[in-house]
Write an enzyme that holds these catalytic residues in place. Sequence first.
Site, PDB file in Angstrom:
ATOM      1  N   ARG A 232       0.843  -1.190   0.000  1.00 20.04           N
ATOM      2  CA  ARG A 232       0.000   0.000   0.000  1.00 20.04           C
ATOM      3  C   ARG A 232       0.884   1.248   0.000  1.00 20.04           C
ATOM      4  O   ARG A 232       1.938   1.284   0.665  1.00 20.04           O
ATOM      5  CB  ARG A 232      -0.909   0.055   1.221  1.00 20.04           C
ATOM      6  CG  ARG A 232      -2.165  -0.776   1.115  1.00 20.04           C
ATOM      7  CD  ARG A 232      -3.109  -0.296   0.000  1.00 20.04           C
ATOM      8  NE  ARG A 232      -4.276  -1.127  -0.143  1.00 20.04           N
ATOM      9  CZ  ARG A 232      -4.362  -2.235  -0.896  1.00 20.04           C
ATOM     10  NH1 ARG A 232      -3.314  -2.635  -1.590  1.00 20.04           N
ATOM     11  NH2 ARG A 232      -5.487  -2.909  -0.971  1.00 20.04           N
ATOM     12  N   GLU A 261      -4.300   7.366  -5.101  1.00 19.06           N
ATOM     13  CA  GLU A 261      -4.573   6.616  -6.327  1.00 19.06           C
ATOM     14  C   GLU A 261      -5.872   7.121  -6.928  1.00 19.06           C
ATOM     15  O   GLU A 261      -6.830   7.338  -6.166  1.00 19.06           O
ATOM     16  CB  GLU A 261      -4.651   5.116  -6.030  1.00 19.06           C
ATOM     17  CG  GLU A 261      -3.303   4.560  -5.610  1.00 19.06           C
ATOM     18  CD  GLU A 261      -3.278   3.033  -5.481  1.00 19.06           C
ATOM     19  OE1 GLU A 261      -4.240   2.373  -5.942  1.00 19.06           O
ATOM     20  OE2 GLU A 261      -2.307   2.512  -4.922  1.00 19.06           O
ATOM     21  N   HIS A 280      -1.173  -0.152  -9.779  1.00 20.60           N
ATOM     22  CA  HIS A 280      -1.858  -1.073  -8.856  1.00 20.60           C
ATOM     23  C   HIS A 280      -2.336  -2.336  -9.591  1.00 20.60           C
ATOM     24  O   HIS A 280      -3.543  -2.608  -9.673  1.00 20.60           O
ATOM     25  CB  HIS A 280      -3.036  -0.366  -8.174  1.00 20.60           C
ATOM     26  CG  HIS A 280      -3.424  -1.014  -6.870  1.00 20.60           C
ATOM     27  ND1 HIS A 280      -3.897  -0.317  -5.796  1.00 20.60           N
ATOM     28  CD2 HIS A 280      -3.392  -2.311  -6.465  1.00 20.60           C
ATOM     29  CE1 HIS A 280      -4.163  -1.142  -4.793  1.00 20.60           C
ATOM     30  NE2 HIS A 280      -3.864  -2.365  -5.192  1.00 20.60           N
TER      31      HIS A 280
HETATM   32  N1  NAI Z   1      -0.801  -4.520  -4.951  1.00 19.00           N
HETATM   33  C1  NAI Z   1      -1.862  -5.273  -4.872  1.00 19.00           C
HETATM   34  O1  NAI Z   1      -2.626  -5.374  -5.820  1.00 19.00           O
HETATM   35  C2  NAI Z   1      -2.139  -6.043  -3.629  1.00 19.00           C
HETATM   36  C3  NAI Z   1      -1.752  -5.551  -2.410  1.00 19.00           C
HETATM   37  N2  NAI Z   1      -2.040  -6.236  -1.270  1.00 19.00           N
HETATM   38  C4  NAI Z   1      -1.589  -5.663   0.006  1.00 19.00           C
HETATM   39  O2  NAI Z   1      -0.726  -6.594   0.635  1.00 19.00           O
HETATM   40  C5  NAI Z   1      -0.977  -6.576   2.019  1.00 19.00           C
HETATM   41  C6  NAI Z   1      -0.543  -7.880   2.641  1.00 19.00           C
HETATM   42  O3  NAI Z   1      -1.389  -8.934   2.202  1.00 19.00           O
HETATM   43  P1  NAI Z   1      -1.320 -10.391   2.872  1.00 19.00           P
HETATM   44  O4  NAI Z   1       0.069 -10.886   2.857  1.00 19.00           O
HETATM   45  O5  NAI Z   1      -2.376 -11.196   2.225  1.00 19.00           O
HETATM   46  O6  NAI Z   1      -1.747 -10.034   4.352  1.00 19.00           O
HETATM   47  P2  NAI Z   1      -1.426 -10.873   5.673  1.00 19.00           P
HETATM   48  O7  NAI Z   1      -2.347 -10.341   6.695  1.00 19.00           O
HETATM   49  O8  NAI Z   1      -1.412 -12.313   5.377  1.00 19.00           O
HETATM   50  O9  NAI Z   1       0.065 -10.433   6.029  1.00 19.00           O
HETATM   51  C7  NAI Z   1       0.414  -9.170   6.477  1.00 19.00           C
HETATM   52  C8  NAI Z   1       1.554  -9.346   7.443  1.00 19.00           C
HETATM   53  O10 NAI Z   1       2.009  -8.042   7.824  1.00 19.00           O
HETATM   54  C9  NAI Z   1       2.408  -8.139   9.176  1.00 19.00           C
HETATM   55  N3  NAI Z   1       2.513  -6.824   9.788  1.00 19.00           N
HETATM   56  C10 NAI Z   1       1.533  -6.085  10.385  1.00 19.00           C
HETATM   57  N4  NAI Z   1       2.081  -4.951  10.890  1.00 19.00           N
HETATM   58  C11 NAI Z   1       3.393  -4.988  10.589  1.00 19.00           C
HETATM   59  C12 NAI Z   1       4.463  -4.102  10.852  1.00 19.00           C
HETATM   60  N5  NAI Z   1       4.295  -2.961  11.534  1.00 19.00           N
HETATM   61  N6  NAI Z   1       5.695  -4.438  10.397  1.00 19.00           N
HETATM   62  C13 NAI Z   1       5.882  -5.590   9.733  1.00 19.00           C
HETATM   63  N7  NAI Z   1       4.909  -6.486   9.477  1.00 19.00           N
HETATM   64  C14 NAI Z   1       3.675  -6.176   9.888  1.00 19.00           C
HETATM   65  C15 NAI Z   1       1.353  -9.027   9.799  1.00 19.00           C
HETATM   66  O11 NAI Z   1       1.809  -9.590  10.998  1.00 19.00           O
HETATM   67  C16 NAI Z   1       1.146 -10.067   8.718  1.00 19.00           C
HETATM   68  O12 NAI Z   1       1.961 -11.198   8.929  1.00 19.00           O
HETATM   69  C17 NAI Z   1      -2.481  -6.304   2.103  1.00 19.00           C
HETATM   70  O13 NAI Z   1      -2.822  -5.703   3.323  1.00 19.00           O
HETATM   71  C18 NAI Z   1      -2.745  -5.393   0.948  1.00 19.00           C
HETATM   72  O14 NAI Z   1      -2.697  -4.056   1.367  1.00 19.00           O
HETATM   73  C19 NAI Z   1      -2.689  -7.428  -1.297  1.00 19.00           C
HETATM   74  C20 NAI Z   1      -3.091  -7.974  -2.485  1.00 19.00           C
HETATM   75  C21 NAI Z   1      -2.863  -7.307  -3.752  1.00 19.00           C
HETATM   76  O1  AKG Z   2      -8.654  -5.274  -6.513  1.00 18.83           O
HETATM   77  C1  AKG Z   2      -7.512  -5.011  -6.827  1.00 18.83           C
HETATM   78  O2  AKG Z   2      -7.068  -5.132  -7.964  1.00 18.83           O
HETATM   79  C2  AKG Z   2      -6.581  -4.523  -5.736  1.00 18.83           C
HETATM   80  C3  AKG Z   2      -6.018  -5.656  -4.980  1.00 18.83           C
HETATM   81  C4  AKG Z   2      -5.484  -5.218  -3.692  1.00 18.83           C
HETATM   82  O3  AKG Z   2      -4.841  -4.231  -3.565  1.00 18.83           O
HETATM   83  C5  AKG Z   2      -5.802  -6.030  -2.514  1.00 18.83           C
HETATM   84  O4  AKG Z   2      -6.400  -7.101  -2.678  1.00 18.83           O
HETATM   85  O5  AKG Z   2      -5.475  -5.591  -1.411  1.00 18.83           O
END
Ligand code: NAI
Ligand code: AKG
Length: 538
Positions: A232, A261, A280
Amino acid sequence: MTRVLVADPLDEAGVERLRQAGAEVDVRHDPDRAALLARIGEYDALVVRSETRVDAAVLEAGKRLRVVGRAGTGVDNIDVEAATRRGVVVVNTPEANTVAAAEHALALMLAVARRIPWAHHSLASERRWERHRFMGVQLAGKTLGLVGLGRIGTEVARRARAMGMTVVAHDPYVTGERAAQLGVELMDLDPMLERCDFVSIHCPLTPRTRHLLDASRLARLRPTAYLVNCARGGIVDEAALARALAQGRLAGAALDVYETEPLPADSPLFGLPNVVMTPHLGASTREAQASAARTVAEEVLRVLSGELPHSAVNLPSIPPERWPRARHHVELARRLGRAFAELFGPEAMARLEIVYRGELAHAPESGALTAAVLWGVLTPVMQEGVTLASAPVLARERGMEVVETHSHGALKEQEAATGALILLRSRPRGSDSAEVSVAGHVGDDGRPRLVAINGYRIDVEESGYLLVSSHQDRPGIIGKVGTILGQHQINIAYMQVGRDRPGGHAVMVVGVDQEVPPGVVETLRRIPDLWDIRVVEW
Ligand SMILES: NC(=O)C1=CN([C@@H]2O[C@H](COP(=O)(O)OP(=O)(O)OC[C@H]3O[C@@H](n4cnc5c(N)ncnc54)[C@H](O)[C@@H]3O)[C@@H](O)[C@H]2O)C=CC1
Ligand SMILES: O=C(O)CCC(=O)C(=O)O
């Protein structure tokens, strides 16, 4: 008819699934916020991706809203707290795009390390053959630092290790044991930033992670290091990053996400020679989008039909392997809560003890079960507006004291003999009367059963209306109840009686085929030695 608004582009598979289930679905990707505020009041469910901001104003205007579905992972565009207060369940699809995001992070890492976008532009657009200009660095042998070792961080770690990288991570909520299983060393953030050749961000954006990588943290990165952000925008201070890149204090950055964004045209990141940028696209694979859309549709349909969603952001979680059985326990908990409130009224609600026994004595989903009990308890009191999501908040606001007991014993002998899994008990406020209780069980067939009231053993498994009386155990009372119901054309499906001793205190449960009008209940109450009678829904 149930109406669903899909406010961001959603794969057709999800829209189709909602329509198949009989919902009226409007797909309106309209960035105009005023239009959203004007129309949201007509919908029961809202489905978004990351673009539509679902803040308190949208939730306030969405008077009918019961669920917000996020087709994706991050819910930073949704005011989850406001949703919870309003009883709106927020569901997401955290696993649907994990691999897509991990692959995109690696694609960005390779692109910036091997200078692919610039080389492509030079050759394809400028028709130049400039092999000397695009010297890169290799990934093998380098150290990658992950900020966040959750689902996506884990998948990045696996792939990076396969490419010969050493992987370290900073994640305050992951154990060293878990990290070691992945071949990853856990570190504090600052030393990790100083050590790594590549840093990739995979934590959520929360108030605690906003500008986690600020100017001082960015200054810890080596001038030869690369930063990748596919999580993010707000996690990195974008202005500070642009300055570090412009001044050559960092070898390069690869970004998929931005503080604002779509990225404004005057962003300082534009035009820098060492930044790779994508709009994104982390989740933009056919596979991830189809999976997120289908999953969010299923989740929204579950909430709309009163079932427990598998991935709710604002409900206590239930481990996936326990869902098949847990949904029956949740239904039992809800029915017991409702029966408790109907039988004993508000006086019994000030302090409620919930005893979990047998297979539920140490169940990890007791938080969800307690929410379901409170949902049931508050339903007769509040009618509309209470949901599984809002019940714990509403109970707290009403000053209810709720105590969970996890126990194999601690029951009256008769209750224990019923094999009860959940027992609700209380000592009604302002009276020195005895403790009141209901207890229930789930059979192997998954059907919830009411197995005890105030310690008297009964066995009700058929759904429907019950008349529950407490009376003196003497001849004639049961007959009189039957006669009065017969006079009002109310058919008795079954009858069960429990008593403490002959001539003592008895409890009678009469299953009836229709709702009993209040006038009939009043007539029944006038039967001598019938102390109380209530209508309960099971
Ligand atoms: N660019 C994109 O299209 C996408 C972006 N994302 C982003 O990726 C993020 C992570 O997704 P997941 O891995 O599925 O989530 P998740 O919840 O499985 O993992 C997030 C990890 O971050 C850790 N965390 C929380 N606070 C922290 C801190 N201060 N320092 C270090 N680690 C910390 C948590 O303990 C957790 O292990 C989502 O929140 C979303 O914002 C997710 C999917 C697609
Ligand atoms: O819907 C999308 O393409 C954004 C995905 C994403 O950022 C998320 O799943 O957190």
